[in-house]
Design a protein around this motif. Structure first.
Motif, PDB file in Angstrom:
ATOM      1  N   ILE A 109       0.862  -1.173   0.000  1.00 39.76           N
ATOM      2  CA  ILE A 109       0.000   0.000   0.000  1.00 39.76           C
ATOM      3  C   ILE A 109       0.904   1.229   0.000  1.00 39.76           C
ATOM      4  O   ILE A 109       1.955   1.245   0.648  1.00 39.76           O
ATOM      5  CB  ILE A 109      -0.978   0.015   1.203  1.00 39.76           C
TER       6      ILE A 109
ATOM      7  N   ILE B 208      -4.262   6.612  -3.255  1.00 42.45           N
ATOM      8  CA  ILE B 208      -3.716   5.501  -2.487  1.00 42.45           C
ATOM      9  C   ILE B 208      -3.949   4.211  -3.264  1.00 42.45           C
ATOM     10  O   ILE B 208      -5.064   3.918  -3.685  1.00 42.45           O
ATOM     11  CB  ILE B 208      -4.334   5.436  -1.084  1.00 42.45           C
TER      12      ILE B 208
ATOM     13  N   LEU C  43      -3.553   0.110  -3.356  1.00 37.95           N
ATOM     14  CA  LEU C  43      -3.407  -1.137  -2.618  1.00 37.95           C
ATOM     15  C   LEU C  43      -3.335  -2.252  -3.657  1.00 37.95           C
ATOM     16  O   LEU C  43      -4.205  -2.351  -4.515  1.00 37.95           O
ATOM     17  CB  LEU C  43      -4.595  -1.362  -1.680  1.00 37.95           C
TER      18      LEU C  43
ATOM     19  N   ASN D 177      -7.835   4.083  -4.079  1.00 34.45           N
ATOM     20  CA  ASN D 177      -8.600   4.887  -3.120  1.00 34.45           C
ATOM     21  C   ASN D 177      -9.803   4.119  -2.580  1.00 34.45           C
ATOM     22  O   ASN D 177     -10.896   4.661  -2.462  1.00 34.45           O
ATOM     23  CB  ASN D 177      -9.062   6.201  -3.751  1.00 34.45           C
TER      24      ASN D 177
ATOM     25  N   VAL E 127      -7.091   1.304   4.089  1.00 32.92           N
ATOM     26  CA  VAL E 127      -6.871   2.545   3.336  1.00 32.92           C
ATOM     27  C   VAL E 127      -7.174   3.745   4.235  1.00 32.92           C
ATOM     28  O   VAL E 127      -6.425   4.731   4.242  1.00 32.92           O
ATOM     29  CB  VAL E 127      -7.726   2.572   2.048  1.00 32.92           C
TER      30      VAL E 127
END
Length: 178
Positions: A77, A137, A139, A166, A172
């Motif tokens: 991440i 973001i 992941l 996201n 997250v």
């Protein structure tokens, strides 16, 4: 080579969290949560890996795999700090799309990431329509660790990596709060 059927069955149930490489005699009591295969890149009709996500009474989980060759399986991440343009390449008469990005974690550690084909297109489309000033973001579940020109990086494993951009997930949200 030892035939597993010739070994005596373990009498004590082994928790999933205690499974380690090299142990060949154990007894499991698990629920299979998810089973999936990953086709070979050059021959999608053949399976390269079989993955199983198992859950036991202690709510421990394990992603096990039976692969023909070394396969990644790392989760990462980070937020995007650099991005190249979407590119097309051709190898062995097969066209591929790729996009290179750099991810950074809250401690400032950076890692190079290459996304291929559908994952590259998905990220490129997401960023083209992204209007927020907050960082994106990323992941990635079950990605591959790769060394390229001596630099360690990650990439998607073609058919096995899950890409979340996201996402509205606890991990997250925890990452954003750091």
């Amino acid at each position: 080579i030892v035939n597993p059927r010739s070994l005596p069955m373990a009498s004590i149930i082994t928790p999933v969290s205690a499974i380690v490489g090299g142990k060949i005699n154990f007894k499991l009591k698990v629920r299979l949560i998810h089973v999936w295969t990953i086709p070979e890149f050059n021959n999608p009709a053949e399976n390269q890996c079989l993955h199983m996500l198992m859950l036991d009474e202690q709510v421990a989980w394990q992603d096990t795999s039976n692969c023909k060759e070394e396969f990644g399986g790392e989760d990462i991440i980070g937020h995007i700090v650099e991005k190249d343009q979407l590119k097309e390449t051709e190898k062995n008469s097969k066209r591929n799309k790729l996009i290179d990005i750099t991810l950074e974690d809250p401690e400032g550690i950076r890692i190079h990431c290459t996304l291929w084909n559908e994952h590259a297109e998905r990220l490129d489309n997401f960023l083209a329509n992204y209007e927020s000033t907050s960082p994106v973001i990323v992941l990635m579940q079950l990605c591959k660790l790769k060394k390229f020109y001596g630099i360690m990086g990650v990439s998607n494993a073609f058919y096995g990596t899950k890409l979340i951009l996201n996402g509205d997930l606890p991990i997250v949200n925890e990452y954003r709060s750091r």
